[in-house]
Motif scaffolding. Structure first.
Motif, PDB file in Angstrom:
ATOM      1  N   LYS A  30      15.438  71.110  -6.057  1.00  0.00           N
ATOM      2  CA  LYS A  30      14.550  70.443  -7.006  1.00  0.00           C
ATOM      3  C   LYS A  30      15.252  70.125  -8.324  1.00  0.00           C
ATOM      4  CE  LYS A  30       9.977  71.192  -9.105  1.00  0.00           C
ATOM      5  NZ  LYS A  30       8.845  72.140  -9.196  1.00  0.00           N
ATOM      6  N   ASP A  31      15.165  68.864  -8.734  1.00  0.00           N
ATOM      7  CA  ASP A  31      15.579  68.389 -10.056  1.00  0.00           C
ATOM      8  C   ASP A  31      16.966  68.893 -10.488  1.00  0.00           C
ATOM      9  OD1 ASP A  31      15.270  66.892 -12.336  1.00  0.00           O
ATOM     10  OD2 ASP A  31      14.087  68.384 -13.399  1.00  0.00           O
ATOM     11  N   PRO A  32      18.026  68.505  -9.784  1.00  0.00           N
ATOM     12  CA  PRO A  32      19.370  68.992 -10.118  1.00  0.00           C
ATOM     13  C   PRO A  32      19.892  68.450 -11.446  1.00  0.00           C
ATOM     14  CG  PRO A  32      19.501  67.275  -8.468  1.00  0.00           C
ATOM     15  CD  PRO A  32      18.034  67.581  -8.643  1.00  0.00           C
ATOM     16  N   ASP A  66      14.327  64.576  -6.043  1.00  0.00           N
ATOM     17  CA  ASP A  66      13.572  63.603  -6.826  1.00  0.00           C
ATOM     18  C   ASP A  66      12.252  64.163  -7.346  1.00  0.00           C
ATOM     19  OD1 ASP A  66      15.573  61.711  -6.192  1.00  0.00           O
ATOM     20  OD2 ASP A  66      14.592  61.302  -4.268  1.00  0.00           O
ATOM     21  N   VAL A  67      12.007  65.437  -7.066  1.00  0.00           N
ATOM     22  CA  VAL A  67      10.813  66.121  -7.577  1.00  0.00           C
ATOM     23  C   VAL A  67      11.168  66.765  -8.906  1.00  0.00           C
ATOM     24  CG1 VAL A  67       9.171  67.987  -7.177  1.00  0.00           C
ATOM     25  CG2 VAL A  67       9.902  66.530  -5.266  1.00  0.00           C
ATOM     26  N   GLY A  68      10.345  66.524  -9.912  1.00  0.00           N
ATOM     27  CA  GLY A  68      10.673  66.980 -11.258  1.00  0.00           C
ATOM     28  C   GLY A  68      10.121  68.346 -11.598  1.00  0.00           C
ATOM     29  N   LEU A  69      10.305  68.707 -12.851  1.00  0.00           N
ATOM     30  CA  LEU A  69       9.774  69.946 -13.401  1.00  0.00           C
ATOM     31  C   LEU A  69       8.548  69.637 -14.254  1.00  0.00           C
ATOM     32  CD1 LEU A  69      13.084  71.649 -14.629  1.00  0.00           C
ATOM     33  CD2 LEU A  69      11.891  72.021 -12.454  1.00  0.00           C
ATOM     34  N   LYS A  70       7.663  70.602 -14.367  1.00  0.00           N
ATOM     35  CA  LYS A  70       6.521  70.439 -15.251  1.00  0.00           C
ATOM     36  C   LYS A  70       6.995  70.396 -16.702  1.00  0.00           C
ATOM     37  CE  LYS A  70       3.265  72.702 -12.114  1.00  0.00           C
ATOM     38  NZ  LYS A  70       2.304  73.813 -11.909  1.00  0.00           N
ATOM     39  N   PRO A  71       6.207  69.794 -17.599  1.00  0.00           N
ATOM     40  CA  PRO A  71       6.638  69.644 -18.996  1.00  0.00           C
ATOM     41  C   PRO A  71       7.127  70.934 -19.648  1.00  0.00           C
ATOM     42  CG  PRO A  71       4.700  68.321 -18.623  1.00  0.00           C
ATOM     43  CD  PRO A  71       4.917  69.112 -17.364  1.00  0.00           C
ATOM     44  N   ALA A  72       6.429  72.039 -19.440  1.00  0.00           N
ATOM     45  CA  ALA A  72       6.844  73.303 -20.056  1.00  0.00           C
ATOM     46  C   ALA A  72       8.196  73.751 -19.516  1.00  0.00           C
ATOM     47  CB  ALA A  72       5.793  74.382 -19.797  1.00  0.00           C
TER      48      ALA A  72
END
Length: 230
Positions: free
Chosen positions: A62-64, A131-137
């Motif tokens: 996830k999100d490298p 291509d899956v991101g992280l939550k804002p926090a």
């Protein structure tokens, strides 16, 4: 005839007024000069793999972040701007995808002196775990400075593409159209966009290497684009 000419002019003015009302600004009628910048090499990129198993693991991670070489690529692009004469020195705002590899690239290429913005509209085609991101926090914990970037507070908890078919994401024409409308609606005339190879290829038809820069003119109100030398 004069009457037909007057009617045609009124129709054109009405069309323009409708467009302006839709976007809330006459800037949507302008031509925008846009620099598309692909992020530096990430751990998910094929050129980084030692073997197929290493690559597949990176692709699903996830999100490298950027690799050391990817950070060097971004630093090299920044160095090209050192004398102030590079066309990128003239941009009025830098808009980054909220994926970590683009945020990191943006921070390295434009460390100071540029208004910075986040927009999920041009995030990468969501076809793999990378291509899956992280939550804002989570993003703010990784990159504390982005909490001050325009657009950060507007990010949804799940801001990356979801609930879409592979067919929709292979060629995301609807997302590209929305992205163009956003650019045309902005007040700035010269814009840098830090994004992704797959999305940019669907948008322009051109393959871009890591940290490559492609310039285009985006014309309002139709959103037609033309690649240009700059």
């Amino acid at each position: 005839s004069r009457a037909q000419s007057g009617s045609s002019q009124k129709d054109e003015q009405l069309s323009q007024s409708t467009w302006i009302l839709a976007f809330g600004s006459s800037s949507a009628m302008e031509t925008k000069r846009v620099a598309l910048i692909r992020h530096g090499q990430g751990y998910h990129n094929p050129s980084w793999r030692c073997n197929v198993f290493t690559y597949l693991h990176a692709l699903t991670n996830k999100d490298p972040l950027l690799t050391p070489h990817g950070r060097e690529q971004a630093a090299a692009l920044r160095a090209m701007m050192a004398d102030g004469r590079h066309p990128l020195c003239q941009v009025e705002v830098v808009i980054s995808s909220p994926l970590s590899r683009t945020i990191e690239t943006t921070s390295l290429v434009f460390p100071t002196g540029f208004p910075l913005c986040l927009s999920p509209l041009h995030s990468e085609r969501c076809l793999a775990g990378c291509d899956v991101g992280l939550k804002p926090a989570e993003l703010a914990a990784r990159f504390p400075a982005i909490s001050n970037w325009e657009g950060f507070d507007a990010l949804d908890e799940v801001w990356w593409p979801r609930g879409r078919s592979v067919k929709q994401e292979i060629n995301p024409t609807d997302r590209i159209a929305e992205f163009k409308r956003m650019l045309l609606g902005r007040k700035e005339r010269t814009i840098a966009v830090v994004g992704h190879g797959g999305f940019f290829r669907c948008m322009t038809g051109r393959h871009m290497g890591n940290c490559d820069v492609v310039w285009m003119d985006l014309r309002g109100p139709t959103g037609t684009l033309q690649l240009v030398d700059c």
